[in-house]
Design an enzyme around this catalytic site. Structure first.
Site, PDB file in Angstrom:
ATOM      1  CG  HIS A  18      -1.826  -1.190   1.276  1.00  0.00           C
ATOM      2  ND1 HIS A  18      -3.060  -1.204   0.673  1.00  0.00           N
ATOM      3  CD2 HIS A  18      -1.673  -2.428   1.818  1.00  0.00           C
ATOM      4  CE1 HIS A  18      -3.639  -2.385   0.847  1.00  0.00           C
ATOM      5  NE2 HIS A  18      -2.810  -3.151   1.543  1.00  0.00           N
ATOM      6  CG  ASP A  29      -1.174  -6.395   3.819  1.00  0.00           C
ATOM      7  OD1 ASP A  29      -1.332  -5.329   3.205  1.00  0.00           O
ATOM      8  OD2 ASP A  29      -2.063  -6.910   4.523  1.00  0.00           O
TER       9      ASP A  29
END
Ligand code: DOR
Length: 439
Positions: free
Chosen positions: A64, A308
């Site tokens: 992200h 992640d």
């Protein structure tokens, strides 16, 4: 660009089953030769890799970057620097930005911003408009703009029909769908794994069934549609079993696991005194789940390791457990944490070549990305690792803007010492420089 000559290292290239000492010659951004002993071109820049391990550039398929919209947490520049510092030469960026990455212009924006970055960025497009789960986004146009896959990660696709249509459409344009498996009704505002620890702490739990029920649904849909499904951040023993069985049935699916789910359990929420850096979605599970994840990784049920990387500002995390955002930042810890596992020998069959496979050829295969191997003719993306380097995780020194890690203070053995992107050094001994020619 000067040729680059990497000499004397142990080259580990699982895509070709290669693990031996070799010299590598890089010219014009491409691996020109890889042989036991090569003649050093006089004009070449030389890296003496004696005592070091040389691998294909690491690829993180779950990151992200928060850009656009939440650049106070991370942006494309800081995130790619963090990637290079962590030994990654490429990453896939999730679409849960603000606005969401649901449009070709957003895909182009990411490529433009990352053009000179320290690591390559491959944008993933949103599966549904605004990540709202209501209307499919324009996958075809995003694919034409360079999206390498599609996902609403961070949010589940609640409506099964939308998932069905998305899988069917993505199959037609030869793109993978990445699923964030979560039944939001079962999730129901939970903040940690539902079990004895959540009961003791008085925190609302997220049952394993929230992940497994949604995964079971998507596997049934996949059977209906065909196509290619990748499962993000698998976290429970039941999920591993679902993936194992689906693969045995011949379904085309792949799965990833994060270092934090492999290494930590829900007990840490208690033992860390409600440290909000342990709050992540899916949550840290039990020891039983953790063991099942390792078993899945070792037997090939789980294909890849992904960070992640979910950066948050320290102020966002500096609140009560219930109110903190979910997420652990992982670009600068993933490789060292995993190298430390290899060095420790705690997991018997977790060898260096297996680790390298899970971070190079496997992620390249999942998203059909260039690289993942050092075969002559491949892009000259490489990572050089010192297996004996000892260091302590210190988020204060990170290139990422974030600090949210539950591993701060952990002593580790093994670290990247060079990151090379397109034949240019973007990290040397922990110091990152942009790749001027462009990623
Ligand atoms: O912990 C998480 N944080 N899990 C997700 O799925 C999304 C991510 C984020 O974007 O912060």
């Amino acid at each position: 660009m000067k040729p680059l000559f990497i000499t004397g290292g142990r080259v580990v290239d699982p895509a070709r089953n290669f693990d031996d000492s070799a010299d590598i010659l890089i010219r014009e951004g491409v691996v020109e030769k890889l042989e036991k002993e090569l003649k050093q071109p006089p004009e070449a820049e030389v890296i003496d890799a004696a005592g070091l391990v040389v691998t294909p550039g690491l690829i993180d398929i779950h990151v992200h970057l928060r850009d656009p919209g939440q650049e106070y947490k991370e942006d494309i520049l800081s995130g790619t620097r963090a990637a290079a510092a962590g030994g990654f030469t490429a990453l896939a960026a999730m679409a849960n930005t603000d606005p969401a990455g649901d449009d070709p212009s957003m895909i182009r924006y990411i490529y433009e911003r990352a053009a000179n970055a320290a690591a390559k960025v491959y944008p993933l497009g949103a599966l549904t408009k605004g990540l709202e789960g209501k209307e499919m986004a324009e996958l075809g146009r995003m694919k034409s703009a360079g999206a390498v896959g599609f996902s609403d990660d961070g949010r589940p696709v609640v409506d099964g029909t939308i998932m069905r249509n998305a899988l069917q459409y993505a199959c037609g344009i030869d793109a993978p769908v990445i699923a964030h498996e979560e039944d939001s009704y079962l999730f129901a505002g939970g903040v940690m794994h539902e079990g004895s620890v959540s009961s003791v702490l008085g925190l609302k739990g997220i049952p394993s069934a929230a992940e497994e029920a949604m995964m079971a649904r998507d596997l049934l849909i996949l059977k209906l549609t065909g196509g290619s499904l990748h499962l993000a951040h698998v976290s429970t023993a039941g999920s591993v079993e679902l993936v194992r069985n689906a693969k045995a049935e011949g379904l085309q699916l792949t799965a990833e696991v994060t270092p934090h789910h492999l290494l930590l359990t829900d007990r840490l929420v208690k033992n860390s005194g409600y440290n909000t850096n342990t709050k992540v979605n899916p949550p840290l599970r039990t020891e039983y789940d953790r063991q099942a994840l390792w078993a899945g990784l070792l037997d090939g049920t789980i294909d890849a390791i992904a960070s992640d990387h979910a950066p948050h500002h320290p102020d966002d995390k500096d609140v009560e457990y219930d109110f903190a955002p979910f997420g652990i930042a992982g670009l600068e810890t993933t490789l060292p944490l995993m190298l430390d596992e290899v060095a420790s020998g705690r997991i018997k069959k977790f060898t260096l070549p297996l680790l390298v496979e899970k971070l190079t050829s496997a992620p390249a295969r999942i998203l059909d990305l260039p690289g993942g191997t050092l075969a002559p003719g491949s892009p000259a993306d490489l990572t050089i690792i010192d297996l004996n380097r000892e260091f302590i995780v210190n988020p204060e020194t990170w290139y990422s803007k974030s600090r949210n890690t539950p591993f701060a203070g952990k002593r580790l053995t093994g670290a990247p010492v060079y990151t090379i992107v397109g034949g240019r050094i973007t990290m040397k001994e922990g110091v990152v420089t942009e790749n001027e020619k462009g990623a």
